[in-house]
Design a protein around this motif. Structure first.
Motif, PDB file in Angstrom:
ATOM      1  N   SER A   1      44.069  33.002  20.051  1.00 34.21           N
ATOM      2  CA  SER A   1      42.623  31.899  19.638  1.00 34.21           C
ATOM      3  C   SER A   1      42.108  31.787  21.129  1.00 34.21           C
ATOM      4  CB  SER A   1      42.833  30.781  19.169  1.00 34.21           C
ATOM      5  OG  SER A   1      43.333  29.931  20.089  1.00 34.21           O
ATOM      6  N   SER A   2      41.898  32.717  22.082  1.00 30.71           N
ATOM      7  CA  SER A   2      41.239  31.637  23.044  1.00 30.71           C
ATOM      8  C   SER A   2      41.407  30.620  23.534  1.00 30.71           C
ATOM      9  CB  SER A   2      40.164  32.692  23.331  1.00 30.71           C
ATOM     10  OG  SER A   2      40.390  33.817  23.324  1.00 30.71           O
ATOM     11  N   GLN A   3      41.733  29.716  22.769  1.00 30.48           N
ATOM     12  CA  GLN A   3      41.856  28.193  22.776  1.00 30.48           C
ATOM     13  C   GLN A   3      42.417  27.707  24.229  1.00 30.48           C
ATOM     14  OE1 GLN A   3      39.325  26.005  21.632  1.00 30.48           O
ATOM     15  NE2 GLN A   3      39.092  28.016  20.585  1.00 30.48           N
ATOM     16  N   ASN A   4      43.375  28.282  24.449  1.00 31.88           N
ATOM     17  CA  ASN A   4      44.631  27.432  25.758  1.00 31.88           C
ATOM     18  C   ASN A   4      44.508  29.127  26.370  1.00 31.88           C
ATOM     19  OD1 ASN A   4      45.488  25.177  23.859  1.00 31.88           O
ATOM     20  ND2 ASN A   4      46.408  26.849  22.303  1.00 31.88           N
ATOM     21  N   LEU A   5      44.209  28.477  27.593  1.00 26.27           N
ATOM     22  CA  LEU A   5      44.759  28.760  28.495  1.00 26.27           C
ATOM     23  C   LEU A   5      45.762  28.061  29.398  1.00 26.27           C
ATOM     24  CD1 LEU A   5      43.810  31.286  31.118  1.00 26.27           C
ATOM     25  CD2 LEU A   5      42.158  28.943  32.312  1.00 26.27           C
ATOM     26  N   TYR A   6      46.956  29.478  29.548  1.00 27.99           N
ATOM     27  CA  TYR A   6      47.980  29.190  30.052  1.00 27.99           C
ATOM     28  C   TYR A   6      48.106  29.263  31.608  1.00 27.99           C
ATOM     29  CZ  TYR A   6      49.325  29.720  25.906  1.00 27.99           C
ATOM     30  OH  TYR A   6      49.194  29.404  23.932  1.00 27.99           O
ATOM     31  N   LEU A   7      47.570  30.984  32.330  1.00 34.19           N
ATOM     32  CA  LEU A   7      47.604  30.860  33.759  1.00 34.19           C
ATOM     33  C   LEU A   7      46.522  31.737  33.623  1.00 34.19           C
ATOM     34  CD1 LEU A   7      50.406  32.704  35.406  1.00 34.19           C
ATOM     35  CD2 LEU A   7      48.579  34.061  35.137  1.00 34.19           C
ATOM     36  N   SER A   8      46.128  31.801  34.881  1.00 34.15           N
ATOM     37  CA  SER A   8      44.805  32.329  36.123  1.00 34.15           C
ATOM     38  C   SER A   8      45.345  32.876  36.943  1.00 34.15           C
ATOM     39  CB  SER A   8      43.473  31.571  36.172  1.00 34.15           C
ATOM     40  OG  SER A   8      43.904  30.552  36.935  1.00 34.15           O
ATOM     41  N   GLY A   9      45.060  33.855  37.729  1.00 33.29           N
ATOM     42  CA  GLY A   9      45.026  34.150  38.431  1.00 33.29           C
ATOM     43  C   GLY A   9      44.048  35.746  39.378  1.00 33.29           C
ATOM     44  N   ARG A  10      44.919  36.043  40.261  1.00 36.50           N
ATOM     45  CA  ARG A  10      43.942  37.427  41.254  1.00 36.50           C
ATOM     46  C   ARG A  10      45.959  37.525  41.753  1.00 36.50           C
ATOM     47  NH1 ARG A  10      39.113  38.218  44.850  1.00 36.50           N
ATOM     48  NH2 ARG A  10      38.281  38.241  43.235  1.00 36.50           N
ATOM     49  N   VAL A  11      45.564  39.315  41.684  1.00 34.68           N
ATOM     50  CA  VAL A  11      46.621  39.835  42.797  1.00 34.68           C
ATOM     51  C   VAL A  11      46.015  41.266  43.393  1.00 34.68           C
ATOM     52  CG1 VAL A  11      48.313  41.602  42.475  1.00 34.68           C
ATOM     53  CG2 VAL A  11      48.187  39.532  40.449  1.00 34.68           C
ATOM     54  N   THR A  12      45.862  41.009  44.397  1.00 32.55           N
ATOM     55  CA  THR A  12      45.704  41.945  45.382  1.00 32.55           C
ATOM     56  C   THR A  12      46.572  43.437  45.887  1.00 32.55           C
ATOM     57  OG1 THR A  12      44.624  40.953  46.275  1.00 32.55           O
ATOM     58  CG2 THR A  12      43.957  43.466  47.502  1.00 32.55           C
ATOM     59  N   LEU A  13      46.100  44.560  45.685  1.00 33.62           N
ATOM     60  CA  LEU A  13      46.824  45.670  45.621  1.00 33.62           C
ATOM     61  C   LEU A  13      46.069  46.111  46.745  1.00 33.62           C
ATOM     62  CD1 LEU A  13      46.782  47.387  42.138  1.00 33.62           C
ATOM     63  CD2 LEU A  13      48.394  45.499  42.995  1.00 33.62           C
ATOM     64  N   VAL A  14      46.889  46.956  47.264  1.00 29.05           N
ATOM     65  CA  VAL A  14      46.694  47.983  48.607  1.00 29.05           C
ATOM     66  C   VAL A  14      47.240  49.453  48.627  1.00 29.05           C
ATOM     67  CG1 VAL A  14      48.027  48.387  50.655  1.00 29.05           C
ATOM     68  CG2 VAL A  14      45.473  47.880  50.695  1.00 29.05           C
ATOM     69  N   GLY A  15      45.981  51.066  48.314  1.00 34.45           N
ATOM     70  CA  GLY A  15      46.645  51.925  48.160  1.00 34.45           C
ATOM     71  C   GLY A  15      47.852  52.005  49.940  1.00 34.45           C
ATOM     72  N   ILE A  16      48.666  53.152  49.213  1.00 35.58           N
ATOM     73  CA  ILE A  16      50.013  53.078  50.406  1.00 35.58           C
ATOM     74  C   ILE A  16      49.968  55.077  50.435  1.00 35.58           C
ATOM     75  CG2 ILE A  16      52.480  53.150  50.849  1.00 35.58           C
ATOM     76  CD1 ILE A  16      50.423  51.048  51.954  1.00 35.58           C
ATOM     77  N   ASP A  17      50.337  55.345  51.402  1.00 37.27           N
ATOM     78  CA  ASP A  17      50.305  57.281  51.118  1.00 37.27           C
ATOM     79  C   ASP A  17      51.970  56.932  51.639  1.00 37.27           C
ATOM     80  OD1 ASP A  17      51.465  59.299  52.416  1.00 37.27           O
ATOM     81  OD2 ASP A  17      49.259  60.101  52.668  1.00 37.27           O
ATOM     82  N   THR A  18      52.804  57.193  50.225  1.00 39.13           N
ATOM     83  CA  THR A  18      54.359  57.084  50.647  1.00 39.13           C
ATOM     84  C   THR A  18      54.495  58.331  51.456  1.00 39.13           C
ATOM     85  OG1 THR A  18      54.562  58.537  48.532  1.00 39.13           O
ATOM     86  CG2 THR A  18      53.700  56.650  48.207  1.00 39.13           C
ATOM     87  N   GLN A  19      54.623  59.079  51.566  1.00 36.56           N
ATOM     88  CA  GLN A  19      54.838  59.962  52.789  1.00 36.56           C
ATOM     89  C   GLN A  19      54.464  59.474  53.942  1.00 36.56           C
ATOM     90  OE1 GLN A  19      53.140  63.908  51.804  1.00 36.56           O
ATOM     91  NE2 GLN A  19      54.508  64.402  49.605  1.00 36.56           N
ATOM     92  N   LYS A  20      53.585  59.131  53.939  1.00 42.40           N
ATOM     93  CA  LYS A  20      53.812  58.611  55.931  1.00 42.40           C
ATOM     94  C   LYS A  20      53.965  57.045  56.186  1.00 42.40           C
ATOM     95  CE  LYS A  20      49.625  61.550  56.272  1.00 42.40           C
ATOM     96  NZ  LYS A  20      48.482  62.269  56.511  1.00 42.40           N
ATOM     97  N   GLY A  21      53.905  56.108  55.112  1.00 37.98           N
ATOM     98  CA  GLY A  21      54.503  55.156  54.967  1.00 37.98           C
ATOM     99  C   GLY A  21      53.275  54.551  55.430  1.00 37.98           C
ATOM    100  N   LYS A  22      52.037  55.019  54.914  1.00 37.20           N
ATOM    101  CA  LYS A  22      50.542  54.588  55.812  1.00 37.20           C
ATOM    102  C   LYS A  22      49.394  53.872  54.428  1.00 37.20           C
ATOM    103  CE  LYS A  22      51.387  56.510  60.271  1.00 37.20           C
ATOM    104  NZ  LYS A  22      50.551  56.632  61.871  1.00 37.20           N
ATOM    105  N   VAL A  23      48.526  52.893  55.461  1.00 32.06           N
ATOM    106  CA  VAL A  23      47.735  52.635  54.357  1.00 32.06           C
ATOM    107  C   VAL A  23      47.042  54.004  54.482  1.00 32.06           C
ATOM    108  CG1 VAL A  23      46.126  50.496  53.869  1.00 32.06           C
ATOM    109  CG2 VAL A  23      48.142  50.215  54.741  1.00 32.06           C
ATOM    110  N   LEU A  24      46.481  53.917  52.980  1.00 35.28           N
ATOM    111  CA  LEU A  24      45.716  55.782  52.858  1.00 35.28           C
ATOM    112  C   LEU A  24      44.293  54.734  52.867  1.00 35.28           C
ATOM    113  CD1 LEU A  24      45.950  55.664  49.451  1.00 35.28           C
ATOM    114  CD2 LEU A  24      47.055  58.344  51.331  1.00 35.28           C
ATOM    115  N   ARG A  25      43.362  56.315  54.104  1.00 35.53           N
ATOM    116  CA  ARG A  25      41.934  55.671  54.009  1.00 35.53           C
ATOM    117  C   ARG A  25      41.136  55.443  53.241  1.00 35.53           C
ATOM    118  NH1 ARG A  25      40.993  56.620  59.312  1.00 35.53           N
ATOM    119  NH2 ARG A  25      42.970  57.778  61.050  1.00 35.53           N
ATOM    120  N   GLN A  26      41.571  56.389  51.960  1.00 36.28           N
ATOM    121  CA  GLN A  26      40.175  55.954  50.588  1.00 36.28           C
ATOM    122  C   GLN A  26      41.901  56.687  49.498  1.00 36.28           C
ATOM    123  OE1 GLN A  26      37.414  58.695  50.778  1.00 36.28           O
ATOM    124  NE2 GLN A  26      38.484  60.464  50.539  1.00 36.28           N
TER     125      GLN A  26
END
Length: 161
Positions: free
Chosen positions: A123-148
C-alpha cells in the motif's frame, strides 16, 4: 550534569526528512518479496542482514529487465562489487508479510553507480527500509577498477535514468 551540559537528541520521529537530497528521477523498479521463516529471528522479525540480499536481487532483476544479464557481464570480465552501503531501518518486517523492494539508479560517476532503495508495504503506507548502495566496475582479469563501464552497460544505465 545539567540538561544544558548534556543535550538529548530528539527521537527519530522528530527528525525532519530533507527531501532535497532525494533523486529527481522518480522511476522505480519494483521487486516483490515475502518474508519466510528463515529470514527471521526467534521473535519472527526479519534479521537486519537479510535485507541486503533482497536489495541485490532487485538490482539484478532491474538490470535483467533492461536487457543486461549479470552473468554476461561477469563472463565479459566485469564485476560490480559493492563499495559502500548505507541503510536506515525504519520499522521491522515480520514473518508472513509481503513488501516491495524499490530501486533506481540515482547517479553515475564514471565507474561508480549509486543505487537508491526503499522497501515499502504494497500500500506504500509503511516504509521498512531506505538506503543507498554504491557499486564500482572492476576488470576481473586485471583486478583493477575499470576506466569506464562497458558500453552495453552504459547504454542500459542511460535508459534507466
Amino acid at each position: 550534569m545539567t540538561q544544558e551540559n548534556n543535550p538529548q537528541l530528539p527521537p527519530t520521529t522528530d527528525i525532519e526528512v530533507d527531501h532535497s537530497l532525494r533523486a529527481t528521477i522518480e522511476k522505480w523498479f519494483e521487486y516483490p518479496i515475502t518474508v519466510h521463516p528463515h529470514h527471521t529471528d526467534y521473535a519472527g522479525i526479519v534479521w537486519h542482514g537479510n535485507y541486503i540480499p533482497w536489495l541485490e536481487e532487485a538490482r539484478i532483476e532491474y538490470l535483467r529487465s533492461i536487457g543486461i544479464e549479470y552473468a554476461d557481464l561477469v563472463s565479459a570480465g566485469c564485476e560490480l562489487p559493492v563499495v559502500e552501503i548505507n541503510l536506515r531501518y525504519h520499522q521491522p518486517l515480520k514473518m508472513g508479510e509481503s513488501a516491495i523492494v524499490k530501486t533506481r539508479v540515482n547517479e553515475i560517476q564514471k565507474v561508480r553507480m549509486h543505487w537508491d532503495y526503499e522497501i515499502v508495504s504494497f500500500s506504500s503506507q509503511n516504509l521498512y527500509l531506505s538506503g543507498r548502495v554504491t557499486l564500482v566496475g572492476i576488470d576481473t582479469q586485471k583486478g583493477k577498477v575499470l576506466r569506464q563501464l562497458p558500453p552495453i552497460l552504459q547504454q542500459a544505465l542511460v535508459k534507466m535514468s
